[in-house]
Design an enzyme around this catalytic site. Structure first.
Site, PDB file in Angstrom:
ATOM      1  N   GLN A   1      50.587  26.565  39.328  1.00 48.19           N
ATOM      2  CA  GLN A   1      49.492  25.752  38.778  1.00 48.19           C
ATOM      3  C   GLN A   1      49.822  25.200  37.397  1.00 48.19           C
ATOM      4  O   GLN A   1      49.159  24.284  36.926  1.00 48.19           O
ATOM      5  CB  GLN A   1      48.202  26.571  38.679  1.00 48.19           C
ATOM      6  CG  GLN A   1      47.607  26.941  40.026  1.00 48.19           C
ATOM      7  CD  GLN A   1      46.310  27.700  39.837  1.00 48.19           C
ATOM      8  OE1 GLN A   1      46.324  28.911  39.672  1.00 48.19           O
ATOM      9  NE2 GLN A   1      45.194  26.993  39.827  1.00 48.19           N
TER      10      GLN A   1
ATOM     11  N   HIS B   1      43.809  34.806  46.820  1.00 45.42           N
ATOM     12  CA  HIS B   1      43.800  33.395  46.392  1.00 45.42           C
ATOM     13  C   HIS B   1      45.059  33.080  45.577  1.00 45.42           C
ATOM     14  O   HIS B   1      45.726  32.062  45.814  1.00 45.42           O
ATOM     15  CB  HIS B   1      42.523  33.151  45.571  1.00 45.42           C
ATOM     16  CG  HIS B   1      42.400  31.781  44.972  1.00 45.42           C
ATOM     17  ND1 HIS B   1      41.378  30.919  45.288  1.00 45.42           N
ATOM     18  CD2 HIS B   1      43.157  31.128  44.045  1.00 45.42           C
ATOM     19  CE1 HIS B   1      41.528  29.792  44.596  1.00 45.42           C
ATOM     20  NE2 HIS B   1      42.601  29.900  43.838  1.00 45.42           N
ATOM     21  N   GLU B   2      45.389  33.972  44.635  1.00 45.81           N
ATOM     22  CA  GLU B   2      46.532  33.699  43.745  1.00 45.81           C
ATOM     23  C   GLU B   2      47.857  33.810  44.484  1.00 45.81           C
ATOM     24  O   GLU B   2      48.769  33.004  44.260  1.00 45.81           O
ATOM     25  CB  GLU B   2      46.504  34.634  42.532  1.00 45.81           C
ATOM     26  CG  GLU B   2      45.262  34.514  41.655  1.00 45.81           C
ATOM     27  CD  GLU B   2      44.963  33.087  41.213  1.00 45.81           C
ATOM     28  OE1 GLU B   2      45.896  32.293  41.031  1.00 45.81           O
ATOM     29  OE2 GLU B   2      43.768  32.767  41.080  1.00 45.81           O
TER      30      GLU B   2
ATOM     31  N   GLY C   1      41.856  33.696  37.517  1.00 42.98           N
ATOM     32  CA  GLY C   1      43.228  33.820  37.982  1.00 42.98           C
ATOM     33  C   GLY C   1      43.979  32.539  37.699  1.00 42.98           C
ATOM     34  O   GLY C   1      43.381  31.464  37.587  1.00 42.98           O
TER      35      GLY C   1
ATOM     36  N   CYS D   1      38.789  26.989  41.939  1.00 39.06           N
ATOM     37  CA  CYS D   1      40.206  26.975  41.585  1.00 39.06           C
ATOM     38  C   CYS D   1      40.385  26.020  40.410  1.00 39.06           C
ATOM     39  O   CYS D   1      39.827  24.918  40.433  1.00 39.06           O
ATOM     40  CB  CYS D   1      41.025  26.504  42.781  1.00 39.06           C
ATOM     41  SG  CYS D   1      42.802  26.471  42.467  1.00 39.06           S
ATOM     42  N   LEU D   2      41.141  26.429  39.420  1.00 41.60           N
ATOM     43  CA  LEU D   2      41.353  25.564  38.254  1.00 41.60           C
ATOM     44  C   LEU D   2      42.085  24.277  38.637  1.00 41.60           C
ATOM     45  O   LEU D   2      42.022  23.295  37.905  1.00 41.60           O
ATOM     46  CB  LEU D   2      42.133  26.314  37.166  1.00 41.60           C
ATOM     47  CG  LEU D   2      41.397  27.510  36.552  1.00 41.60           C
ATOM     48  CD1 LEU D   2      42.297  28.239  35.563  1.00 41.60           C
ATOM     49  CD2 LEU D   2      40.103  27.061  35.878  1.00 41.60           C
TER      50      LEU D   2
ATOM     51  N   HIS E   1      48.695  30.721  46.286  1.00 41.94           N
ATOM     52  CA  HIS E   1      49.274  29.653  45.458  1.00 41.94           C
ATOM     53  C   HIS E   1      50.804  29.716  45.463  1.00 41.94           C
ATOM     54  O   HIS E   1      51.474  28.696  45.329  1.00 41.94           O
ATOM     55  CB  HIS E   1      48.790  29.783  44.009  1.00 41.94           C
ATOM     56  CG  HIS E   1      47.485  29.097  43.729  1.00 41.94           C
ATOM     57  ND1 HIS E   1      47.284  27.754  43.915  1.00 41.94           N
ATOM     58  CD2 HIS E   1      46.317  29.582  43.232  1.00 41.94           C
ATOM     59  CE1 HIS E   1      46.039  27.433  43.560  1.00 41.94           C
ATOM     60  NE2 HIS E   1      45.433  28.526  43.150  1.00 41.94           N
TER      61      HIS E   1
END
Ligand code: NI
Length: 176
Positions: free
Chosen positions: A52, A142-143, A47, A100-101, A146
């Site tokens: 991000q 999660h996304e 994701g 997470c990236l 963000h």
């Protein structure tokens, strides 16, 4: 298309609430979706949310590879614009591992709703509404977080279940 720079935890763009996307069809949004797809694939993520990549807009991409689908179906890469999550509270929450990236090298066990309603628009601007469960439900929670300036450590309840991937691979807690 081009690779975008991924913001890491500590950058204020990750803590801000993102703005709704007014028009999905404009070239700038279509280009952003394309660049985000390339960036997510390059980074090996499941994701990627627009904040991000320093774009404070309510938009994310996700997919569920067959290897992560569990009992559910694999989902190819798709964009979700202006998402709204509605928990299916009767199904309760479940702990699961997340990375997470924007927090490279680490992962943690995070409680999430097992099942959620997801509505929004697809990359063509078409409205949709569906119910997701399992890993897909986890990823979209999660996304969507963000887009509200929430990172997964802010959802944790047990910080013993937070560590570097290398160590967790060796000493994986038996708690899950
Ligand atoms: Ni993330």
């Amino acid at each position: 298309m081009s690779l975008l720079k991924i913001a890491r935890m500590g950058h204020p763009v990750l803590l801000a609430a993102a703005a709704p996307v007014a028009d999905v069809a404009i070239p700038e949004i279509q280009a952003l979706i394309g660049d985000m797809a390339e960036t997510m694939a390059d980074a090996g993520g499941v994701g990627l949310a627009a904040p991000q990549v320093h774009a404070p807009l309510r938009l994310f991409l996700f997919h569920v590879p067959a290897s992560r689908a569990g009992e559910g179906a694999a989902i190819p890469v798709r964009a979700v614009i202006n998402p709204v999550i509605t928990p299916v509270e009767a199904a309760g929450k479940v702990l699961g591992w997340e990375g997470c990236l924007s927090i490279p090298g680490l992962r943690a066990a995070v409680p999430r709703w097992r099942q959620v309603g997801l509505s929004g628009q697809d990359e063509a601007g078409r409205p949709f509404a569906e119910t997701l469960s399992g890993f897909a439900a986890r990823v979209v929670q999660h996304e969507t977080d963000h887009l509200d300036g929430v990172l997964y450590p802010m959802r944790m309840e047990d910080f013993r279940l937070f560590g570097y991937n290398e160590e967790l691979d060796r000493y994986a807690p038996e708690l899950l």
